[in-house]
Design an enzyme around this catalytic site. Structure first.
Site, short mmCIF file in Angstrom:
data_model
loop_
_atom_site.label_atom_id
_atom_site.label_comp_id
_atom_site.label_asym_id
_atom_site.label_seq_id
_atom_site.Cartn_x
_atom_site.Cartn_y
_atom_site.Cartn_z
N ASP A 208 -23.69 -20.41 29.93
CA ASP A 208 -24.43 -19.14 30.11
C ASP A 208 -24.53 -19.37 31.69
OD1 ASP A 208 -25.77 -16.97 30.60
OD2 ASP A 208 -27.57 -17.84 29.77
N ASP B 68 -4.87 1.10 16.04
CA ASP B 68 -3.98 0.44 15.24
C ASP B 68 -3.51 -0.93 16.23
OD1 ASP B 68 -1.59 -0.28 13.88
OD2 ASP B 68 -2.28 1.00 12.41
#
Length: 969
Positions: free
Chosen positions: A431, A682
């Site tokens: 982080d 798609d």
């Protein structure tokens, strides 16, 4: 990312969007331009000398055929004086003048001096069995002696190889089993001194094919590779053993005599042991020969396939040989010229694939590293530096750690760290928006189940809790007692400890206690050095995603909290003996990535094209699985607009950069235009023709721009669908999260306060490739790793002001290298052979001059009662040390006593005196005064024993029972 730190500027963070975690998922030597020496030229001198033998023999009284020229190699590039030779006319005519004869004698003496020997002429040679011929053809007209054949067989100039006082063997003869081969130019000199024998063409000739095959190829730096050193060791041992075996052949009469019963035992032992030693030597020779051929085949396999020896080079040969080869290059056959032309054509011909615009991969496929597009094979060395376990070049003072995870399956990326002594593994999320390093510890009742077990602080020998009184190390609140177990046997509830509380933007929170211990990045097999860190967090409470996530803790790499509490990277940056630069980089791919501390990875960057142009949405972009040839042809792609783009850091609370806006095909995001939202497409649709790249601009003085491609802000979902990684965080500040980091190498330069971005081909690491931790039962199945073998190095934090010990060596993963294992195996074999030899020598019994003795019983025992007077007399004889269990006299006398006892049972009035070896019929009473007297019934039932009966085979009058001395000699 820490909560409550939002401002007007944007900052970089590894925090993801609101999506929660779902189910987890030989340096090639330079080739010479001159033709290789032909074997025909080497044997030409031999054939010519053999053809002139009748002429030389006819004029033996006046002269002899000249020896070949001897070049003394004293150093690289030094030309020495050559011995004078006879002219070609004198050789062809077969006659020489007195001056020529004198030159010939001088030539031989000069050649002998080059060889380090003492030349003896024909009149001084006498009947010596060793030849002193220095020519290639064996001009003495005498068959080769045993010493010359021994040299030809062994290949090593050993003192054991010569029976005479002369040290120069015959290098080559017609009856030699091995024909001479051309000695390679630039190779070390042969064994006889520092000289070599040359042929008529001036090329040095080697007496052995084995010496040529075993000649190693040296490194240009002068350091031989380990495999070459091993080959030299095998050659030396084999040569020594060959010499010993042939030395045994020189003395067949002494070592091959049959056992003679009239010889002394020591001579028989020497004869038997010598034969056993010969058999062991032959077996050892066979073993070492097999090992040598096995090791040499792998070392010289590529050399055997090449028609030109790889170490033939004019630059590496002596000056005399180099100039001679250059002068006589025109006399080489036409076939060699054609071969040379073909080889030069092959070197000048472009590589296959370059003609079609393709390049080959320069990194191994198993390393997980793909060569950057835009780089050609000619731009990169074919033989690169050694690589580490991650497939990247080894660099000093640079630490690397694998990153695991993905945007879809985990919504974060994590790495492994090793904490404590012995080390325990913990998985922590990387982080850039926070500065805390923390994970759950054993005893936490409000923590979830993670990949690795919770850390047991009581097992660490280097850990200690941080007390609230230590103001230089405690920057948080104080606890009044927790249920956690203590370090070093004590409980934390006994004293007030330093405590931390951390919340994150997605709603998760953690709480725990600080402790100090040693921490190392990555797995054990990477051998990154551990450092002392005084701000390691131990969870006592977890909420929300921290409970359900697979990774155990958090690893914040932002700026220090409050500019006082340093992060783990700050501690590493504070010591120059660990890292050179205060820089780290993060490279994230679809699955996994790489964290580099102390620099970045240039080999992963994507090189820019030769010409830059404006962005085009039709341009192709490198995606996973795309060939290098397709990537190289992208000369108009904005993906290659810049190799590295830097922007300044405007705040040190987090990595805040001046983001001015995002533009998509001329439309600026955030100006009322609808964003993409959670659009689904798609998987078979061409993304490059539907979703355009996003141009990210930074508001610094350089107006830096970075392109954000659909492969970065779109991530794959189940069912063949994709989702975008853009979301409204409901605050005024923007966050460049994981989707922006993807397929980029992000550089954080802490020295110059800037952040860099560069397109890169980041490696991928999956969870099933994760090695097991130090404990064999930890983590998923994978390759086992070894724990630390020595205590880790204690490195104080910068605020301590203490010195740092330098040149600290880390424990190796393997105790021995493969080369050392070969040597150890050879030593074990030699030790076994020596042990077998010693056993065989000790098992040979020395024969005795007397008759055979009766074999000892399997379990000898005293044939009388324990407290009887016979036992006392028997023990008295043994007490003097004259008789022992293994003594033949003791065995013989015990056997006779048993036979007497079987014939006539032992009674109280008959005793056996061991010292005098006789029976007596009365008790002297001087051994055991408290012996029990047999009863009257026993005396009546026991028959009397008479030693003077003529029928008794063991009568006291038999003198043969007393003839053997106690020593058995």
């Amino acid at each position: 990312m820490e909560a409550g730190a939002m401002g007007g500027s944007s900052f970089l963070s590894f925090s993801s969007g609101p999506s929660a975690e779902t189910s987890p998922s030989s340096l090639s030597p330079p080739t010479s331009s001159s033709p290789s020496p032909s074997p025909q030229l080497v044997s030409d001198s031999v054939e010519s000398l053999h053809a002139k033998r009748p002429l030389a023999q006819s004029s033996r009284s006046s002269s002899r055929t000249a020896a070949s020229t001897c070049f003394c190699w004293q150093g690289e590039g030094q030309e020495n004086e050559a011995a004078p030779t006879i002219s070609q006319e004198e050789r062809r005519g077969g006659s020489m003048t007195a001056a020529s004869a004198g030159h010939l004698e001088t030539a031989r003496e000069e050649a002998a001096r080059c060889l380090g020997c003492s030349y003896t002429g024909e009149e001084r040679r006498g009947a010596s069995s060793a030849t002193s011929v220095l020519s290639l053809g064996g001009e003495r007209g005498r068959p080769p002696s045993r010493s010359s054949s021994l040299w030809t067989f062994s290949g090593l100039l050993s003192p054991l190889a010569f029976r005479s006082r002369r040290c120069c063997p015959q290098f080559s003869s017609s009856s030699s089993p091995l024909s001479p081969l051309p000695h390679p130019r630039g190779a070390p000199a042969s064994a006889c001194g520092s000289a070599v024998i040359t042929d008529r063409a001036g090329r040095p000739a080697s007496p052995l094919s084995f010496s040529r095959l075993a000649s190693p190829v040296s490194d240009p730096s002068g350091v031989c590779p380990p495999r070459v050193v091993a080959a030299r060791v095998w050659r030396l041992l084999s040569s020594v053993l060959f010499s010993l075996v042939n030395c045994a052949r020189l003395f067949p009469r002494r070592l091959s005599r049959r056992p003679d019963p009239l010889r002394k035992p020591r001579a028989q032992v020497w004869s038997a042991s010598s034969r056993s030693l010969q058999a062991l030597l032959l077996a050892t020779v066979a073993l070492f020969a097999a090992c040598s051929s096995l090791h040499g085949s792998s070392l010289l396999g590529a050399q055997a396939a090449s028609p030109t020896p790889p170490f033939l080079s004019l630059s590496s040969s002596p000056r005399s040989l180099a100039s001679d080869s250059a002068k006589k290059g025109s006399n080489a056959p036409e076939q060699s010229r054609e071969q040379r032309g073909e080889r030069e054509g092959e070197r000048q011909r472009p590589d296959k694939g370059e003609e079609n615009g393709e390049t080959e991969e320069t990194f191994p496929a198993a390393s997980g590293v793909v060569p950057a597009p835009g780089l050609k094979v000619a731009d990169l060395p074919r033989t690169g530096p050694p690589v580490d376990l991650l497939g990247l070049p080894i660099r000093k003072k640079v630490f690397r750690a694998r990153l695991y995870g993905s945007m879809f399956s985990y919504a974060y990326y994590f790495l492994d760290i090793l904490v404590g002594t012995p080390p325990q593994r913990a998985s922590v999320i990387l982080d850039t928006g926070s500065s805390l390093l923390a994970f759950p510890c054993a005893g936490c009742s409000e923590c979830g189940q993670h990949l690795d077990p919770a850390m047991d602080t009581s097992r660490s020998a280097t850990g200690e809790w941080i007390d609230c009184k230590e103001q230089e190390r405690c920057f948080g609140s104080c606890s009044g007692g927790t249920p956690l177990g203590g370090l070093g046997g004590g409980g934390v509830s006994s004293m007030r400890r330093c405590m931390y509380t951390q919340t994150y933007s997605e709603g998760s929170a953690i709480r725990g206690i600080y402790f100090s211990d040693v921490v190392a990045l990555g797995e054990v097999e990477q051998k990154n050095p551990p450092v002392r860190y005084d701000f390691v967090g131990c969870h006592t409470q977890e909420t929300n995603l921290f409970v359900t996530q697979k990774a155990a803790g958090i690893f914040g790499i932002s700026f220090p909290k409050g500019h006082r509490q340093p992060t783990l990277l700050d501690v590493m940056f504070g010591h120059t003996n660990l890292v050179d630069k205060k820089m780290f980089s993060v490279c994230i791919s679809e699955d996994g990535g790489l964290l580099t501390v102390g620099g970045y990875e240039p080999t992963l960057l994507v090189a820019p094209p030769e010409s830059e142009s404006t962005p085009a949405t039709e341009a192709l972009r490198p995606v996973a699985g795309e060939s290098a040839s397709r990537r190289i042809s992208e000369k108009t792609s904005p993906h290659h607009a810049a190799l590295l783009t830097w922007t300044s850091i405007i705040s040190h609370s987090t990595y805040r950069v001046p983001l001015s806006g995002m533009e998509v095909e001329g439309l600026v995001l955030g100006s009322g235009v609808d964003d993409f939202g959670n659009t689904m497409v798609d998987s078979g649709t061409d993304l490059s023709s539907i979703f355009p790249p996003i141009k990210v601009s930074f508001g610094d003085e350089k107006n830096s721009q970075v392109w954000w491609w659909p492969e970065g802000y779109l991530y794959r979902r189940t069912g063949g669908y994709f989702c975008d990684g853009l979301d409204d965080n409901k605050v005024s500040a923007s966050v460049l999260g994981l989707s922006f980091f993807k397929n980029k190498q992000v550089l954080f330069d802490r020295e110059q306060d800037r952040v860099g971005f560069a397109a890169a081909k980041c490696p991928s690491f999956f969870l099933d490739q994760r090695p097991r931790g130090p404990d064999s039962g930890d983590g998923p199945k994978g390759r086992p790793t070894a724990p630390f073998t020595v205590p880790p190095l204690r490195v104080p934090v910068p605020m301590d002001g203490g010195g740092v010990p330098g040149d600290a060596k880390q424990p190796e993963g393997l105790p021995l290298s493969p080369q050392q294992l070969w040597v150890a195996a050879a030593l074990v074999v030699v030790a076994i052979l020596i042990a077998v030899t010693v056993i065989l020598l000790h098992t040979i019994k020395r024969p005795s001059r007397s008759s055979a003795v009766v074999p000892a019983p399997s379990a000898p025992r005293l044939p009388f009662a324990q407290n009887s007077k016979s036992a006392g007399r028997f023990a008295r004889g043994l007490g003097h040390g004259a008789l022992g269990v293994g003594n033949p006299v003791y065995v013989q006398r015990t056997q006779r006593y048993r036979e007497v006892q079987e014939a006539q049972p032992h009674t109280a009035d008959a005793y056996y005196d061991v010292e005098e070896d006789r029976f007596t019929g009365e008790d002297d009473g001087d051994f055991f005064g408290d012996d029990s007297v047999p009863s009257a019934e026993e005396q009546e039932t026991a028959p009397s024993l008479s030693l003077r009966e003529e029928s008794s085979p063991f009568s006291a009058s038999q003198s043969t029972l007393l003839d053997l001395p106690l020593g058995g000699e």
